[in-house]
Design a protein around this motif. Structure first.
Motif, PDB file in Angstrom:
ATOM      1  N   LEU A   1       0.870  -1.203   0.105  1.00 44.06           N
ATOM      2  CA  LEU A   1       0.004   0.037   0.105  1.00 44.06           C
ATOM      3  C   LEU A   1       0.946   1.119  -0.027  1.00 44.06           C
ATOM      4  O   LEU A   1       1.800   1.485   0.811  1.00 44.06           O
ATOM      5  CB  LEU A   1      -1.023  -0.186   1.266  1.00 44.06           C
ATOM      6  CG  LEU A   1      -1.801   1.399   1.575  1.00 44.06           C
ATOM      7  CD1 LEU A   1      -2.686   1.359   0.325  1.00 44.06           C
ATOM      8  CD2 LEU A   1      -2.248   1.068   2.752  1.00 44.06           C
ATOM      9  N   GLN A  12       0.640   5.761  -0.920  1.00 45.07           N
ATOM     10  CA  GLN A  12       0.001   6.771  -1.308  1.00 45.07           C
ATOM     11  C   GLN A  12       0.311   7.349  -2.654  1.00 45.07           C
ATOM     12  O   GLN A  12       1.319   7.099  -3.208  1.00 45.07           O
ATOM     13  CB  GLN A  12       0.386   8.226  -0.436  1.00 45.07           C
ATOM     14  CG  GLN A  12      -0.208   7.847   1.059  1.00 45.07           C
ATOM     15  CD  GLN A  12      -0.223   9.263   1.840  1.00 45.07           C
ATOM     16  OE1 GLN A  12       0.720   9.872   1.910  1.00 45.07           O
ATOM     17  NE2 GLN A  12      -1.267   9.300   3.012  1.00 45.07           N
ATOM     18  N   ARG A  52      -0.920  -6.617 -15.062  1.00 48.99           N
ATOM     19  CA  ARG A  52      -1.751  -6.303 -14.046  1.00 48.99           C
ATOM     20  C   ARG A  52      -3.412  -6.436 -14.182  1.00 48.99           C
ATOM     21  O   ARG A  52      -3.754  -6.326 -15.526  1.00 48.99           O
ATOM     22  CB  ARG A  52      -1.669  -4.532 -13.421  1.00 48.99           C
ATOM     23  CG  ARG A  52      -2.017  -3.613 -14.550  1.00 48.99           C
ATOM     24  CD  ARG A  52      -1.374  -2.057 -14.027  1.00 48.99           C
ATOM     25  NE  ARG A  52      -1.770  -1.172 -14.842  1.00 48.99           N
ATOM     26  CZ  ARG A  52      -1.509   0.019 -14.803  1.00 48.99           C
ATOM     27  NH1 ARG A  52      -0.596   0.279 -13.880  1.00 48.99           N
ATOM     28  NH2 ARG A  52      -1.802   0.948 -15.380  1.00 48.99           N
ATOM     29  N   ALA A 112      -6.917  -5.023 -12.626  1.00 49.78           N
ATOM     30  CA  ALA A 112      -7.697  -4.327 -11.486  1.00 49.78           C
ATOM     31  C   ALA A 112      -9.083  -5.119 -11.572  1.00 49.78           C
ATOM     32  O   ALA A 112      -9.612  -5.583 -12.311  1.00 49.78           O
ATOM     33  CB  ALA A 112      -7.848  -2.881 -12.104  1.00 49.78           C
ATOM     34  N   PRO A 169      -3.699   6.529  -8.245  1.00 50.50           N
ATOM     35  CA  PRO A 169      -4.585   5.295  -7.798  1.00 50.50           C
ATOM     36  C   PRO A 169      -5.084   4.225  -8.959  1.00 50.50           C
ATOM     37  O   PRO A 169      -5.506   3.236  -8.511  1.00 50.50           O
ATOM     38  CB  PRO A 169      -5.963   6.388  -7.542  1.00 50.50           C
ATOM     39  CG  PRO A 169      -5.123   7.648  -6.822  1.00 50.50           C
ATOM     40  CD  PRO A 169      -3.916   7.894  -7.857  1.00 50.50           C
ATOM     41  N   THR A 217      -3.667   0.947  -9.178  1.00 50.00           N
ATOM     42  CA  THR A 217      -4.131  -0.278  -8.220  1.00 50.00           C
ATOM     43  C   THR A 217      -4.538  -1.486  -9.002  1.00 50.00           C
ATOM     44  O   THR A 217      -5.474  -1.408  -9.741  1.00 50.00           O
ATOM     45  CB  THR A 217      -5.243   0.320  -7.350  1.00 50.00           C
ATOM     46  OG1 THR A 217      -4.718   1.262  -6.476  1.00 50.00           O
ATOM     47  CG2 THR A 217      -5.769  -0.860  -6.283  1.00 50.00           C
ATOM     48  N   LEU A 269      -0.407  -7.887  -4.789  1.00 46.70           N
ATOM     49  CA  LEU A 269      -1.335  -6.580  -4.957  1.00 46.70           C
ATOM     50  C   LEU A 269      -0.502  -5.210  -4.772  1.00 46.70           C
ATOM     51  O   LEU A 269       0.299  -5.044  -3.708  1.00 46.70           O
ATOM     52  CB  LEU A 269      -2.512  -6.899  -3.837  1.00 46.70           C
ATOM     53  CG  LEU A 269      -3.388  -5.898  -3.406  1.00 46.70           C
ATOM     54  CD1 LEU A 269      -4.098  -5.539  -4.689  1.00 46.70           C
ATOM     55  CD2 LEU A 269      -3.958  -6.031  -2.486  1.00 46.70           C
ATOM     56  N   VAL A 270      -0.767  -4.301  -5.331  1.00 50.02           N
ATOM     57  CA  VAL A 270      -0.422  -3.051  -5.361  1.00 50.02           C
ATOM     58  C   VAL A 270      -1.667  -2.100  -5.087  1.00 50.02           C
ATOM     59  O   VAL A 270      -2.636  -1.860  -6.020  1.00 50.02           O
ATOM     60  CB  VAL A 270       0.253  -2.661  -6.590  1.00 50.02           C
ATOM     61  CG1 VAL A 270       0.532  -0.961  -6.497  1.00 50.02           C
ATOM     62  CG2 VAL A 270       1.643  -3.372  -6.792  1.00 50.02           C
ATOM     63  N   THR A 271      -1.645  -1.350  -4.077  1.00 48.84           N
ATOM     64  CA  THR A 271      -2.711  -0.563  -3.737  1.00 48.84           C
ATOM     65  C   THR A 271      -2.176   0.953  -3.472  1.00 48.84           C
ATOM     66  O   THR A 271      -1.336   1.113  -2.826  1.00 48.84           O
ATOM     67  CB  THR A 271      -3.597  -0.826  -2.542  1.00 48.84           C
ATOM     68  OG1 THR A 271      -3.736  -2.191  -2.756  1.00 48.84           O
ATOM     69  CG2 THR A 271      -4.685   0.199  -2.353  1.00 48.84           C
ATOM     70  N   VAL A 272      -2.888   1.794  -4.606  1.00 47.86           N
ATOM     71  CA  VAL A 272      -2.303   3.402  -4.361  1.00 47.86           C
ATOM     72  C   VAL A 272      -3.268   4.036  -3.868  1.00 47.86           C
ATOM     73  O   VAL A 272      -4.632   4.242  -4.500  1.00 47.86           O
ATOM     74  CB  VAL A 272      -1.940   3.707  -5.766  1.00 47.86           C
ATOM     75  CG1 VAL A 272      -1.698   5.174  -5.675  1.00 47.86           C
ATOM     76  CG2 VAL A 272      -0.787   2.826  -6.320  1.00 47.86           C
ATOM     77  N   SER A 273      -3.380   4.774  -2.745  1.00 50.19           N
ATOM     78  CA  SER A 273      -4.419   5.503  -2.226  1.00 50.19           C
ATOM     79  C   SER A 273      -4.215   7.066  -2.651  1.00 50.19           C
ATOM     80  O   SER A 273      -3.253   7.513  -2.730  1.00 50.19           O
ATOM     81  CB  SER A 273      -4.391   5.472  -0.709  1.00 50.19           C
ATOM     82  OG  SER A 273      -3.252   5.965  -0.397  1.00 50.19           O
TER      83      SER A 273
END
Length: 123
Positions: free
Chosen positions: A10, A12, A37, A39, A87, A90, A118-122
């Motif tokens: 995770l 930002q 990737r 989504a 984002p 992600t 998993l790559v999560t960009v907030s």
């Protein structure tokens, strides 16, 4: 051949992550190692690839200038440095390996796949 990916997490928006993928087993005929990737609700898409024979790289337009794929010398392994993450980056990221030649962006042209990270960009 088995592919082992690592490095997701995770972060930002605007941050960076580094993914790694190593191949084990009968890798003698490896030609290209790539990252894809997927989504939620979308099809798997090409991100980047490294051709061993030509020592060349390919990138999807959406990541060019932000992501860099490089080989890990001495091993059948690549790293994907992801900068300026957004984002929309992600997704679950998969590494893949192909023994054939031709386009590096076609999902079905790859012979082996890793388990995904998993790559999560907030925002």
């Amino acid at each position: 051949v088995q592919l082992q990916a690592s490095g997701g997490g995770l972060v930002q928006a605007g941050g960076s992550l580094r993914l790694s993928c190593a191949a084990y087993g009968r890798t003698r005929n490896s030609n290209t190692m790539g990252w894809f990737r997927q989504a939620p609700g979308k099809e798997r898409e090409f991100v980047a690839a490294f051709r061993w024979s030509a020592r060349s790289t390919d990138y999807a337009a959406s990541v060019k200038g932000r992501f860099t794929i490089s080989r890990d010398n001495g091993k059948i392994a690549v790293n994907l440095q992801m900068n300026s993450l957004k984002p929309e980056d992600t997704a679950i990221y998969y590494c893949a390996l192909k023994t054939g030649y031709g386009s590096t962006s076609i999902v079905t042209s790859y012979d082996y796949w890793g388990q995904g990270t998993l790559v999560t960009v907030s925002s």
